[in-house]
Design a protein around this motif. Structure first.
Motif, short mmCIF file in Angstrom:
data_model
loop_
_atom_site.label_atom_id
_atom_site.label_comp_id
_atom_site.label_asym_id
_atom_site.label_seq_id
_atom_site.Cartn_x
_atom_site.Cartn_y
_atom_site.Cartn_z
N ALA A 175 0.84 -1.21 0.00
CA ALA A 175 0.00 0.00 0.00
C ALA A 175 0.87 1.26 0.00
N ALA A 176 1.99 1.22 0.73
CA ALA A 176 2.92 2.36 0.73
C ALA A 176 3.50 2.57 -0.66
N TYR A 177 3.87 1.47 -1.31
CA TYR A 177 4.38 1.55 -2.68
C TYR A 177 3.33 2.19 -3.59
N ASN A 228 -4.17 5.04 -7.80
CA ASN A 228 -5.07 5.65 -6.81
C ASN A 228 -6.20 4.71 -6.41
N VAL A 229 -6.76 4.01 -7.37
CA VAL A 229 -7.85 3.07 -7.09
C VAL A 229 -7.32 1.88 -6.28
N LYS A 230 -6.19 1.35 -6.70
CA LYS A 230 -5.59 0.21 -5.99
C LYS A 230 -5.21 0.59 -4.56
N HIS A 231 -4.63 1.78 -4.39
CA HIS A 231 -4.23 2.25 -3.06
C HIS A 231 -5.46 2.37 -2.15
N TYR A 232 -6.51 2.93 -2.68
CA TYR A 232 -7.76 3.10 -1.90
C TYR A 232 -8.34 1.74 -1.52
N GLN A 233 -8.37 0.81 -2.46
CA GLN A 233 -8.93 -0.52 -2.19
C GLN A 233 -8.09 -1.30 -1.17
N ILE A 234 -6.77 -1.29 -1.34
CA ILE A 234 -5.90 -2.00 -0.40
C ILE A 234 -6.00 -1.34 0.97
N GLY A 235 -6.05 -0.02 1.01
CA GLY A 235 -6.20 0.70 2.28
C GLY A 235 -7.49 0.32 3.00
#
Length: 156
Positions: free
Chosen positions: A31-33, A58-65
């Protein structure tokens, strides 16, 4: 009605939290990456920006978060429940306090999402700062957690 668990079930329950948390630590690094890629995309220009946008970081970061938030909170509560079931009490110490702090940090960090979506740079910077502190605490928690698991294994 007696809901007493067998000793073997109680023993194996001890390992759900550590396995989950190690998986979440690795997911947190990912998620940091992704977050760093979102920042790169935000500051890029021209062809580089077009290429980075295709990654949908941005979408992947939001979903993983979102997954991290849910599983980390559930994992913290489950760990306290298992500790209480197995010992009749919680062990007050740095591992518990840091875990509770991490749970608060991830909730607060996630709560900044609506402000970041509206372009609030203060929220973005606070989110990044909270998540780096969280990642540092998480790494420390992983180390102290291994010590706790070793203690459980030696008592078996």
């Amino acid at each position: 009605m007696n809901m007493e668990l067998s000793p073997s079930v109680k023993y194996w329950l001890n390992f759900i939290h550590p396995v989950l948390m190690w998986a979440l630590l690795l997911l947190s690094i990912y998620a940091a990456y992704l977050g760093l890629q979102v920042q790169r995309t935000r500051h890029a220009q021209g062809e580089q920006k077009k290429e980075l946008i295709k990654g949908k970081y941005n979408v992947k970061h939001y979903q993983i978060g979102s997954i991290l938030l849910g599983l980390m909170v559930a994992g913290a509560i489950a760990a306290m429940a298992v500790t209480y079931i197995n010992n009749g009490k919680l062990f007050f110490g740095s591992h518990l306090l840091a875990g509770l702090g991490m749970t608060s940090l991830i909730a607060f960090s996630a709560s900044l999402s609506p402000f970041m979506q509206k372009g609030a740079n203060w929220a973005r910077m606070t989110h990044i700062l909270l998540n780096f502190v969280l990642l540092g605490l998480f790494t420390w928690q992983a180390i102290t957690g291994v010590q706790i698991v070793q203690k459980i294994l030696t008592q078996a």
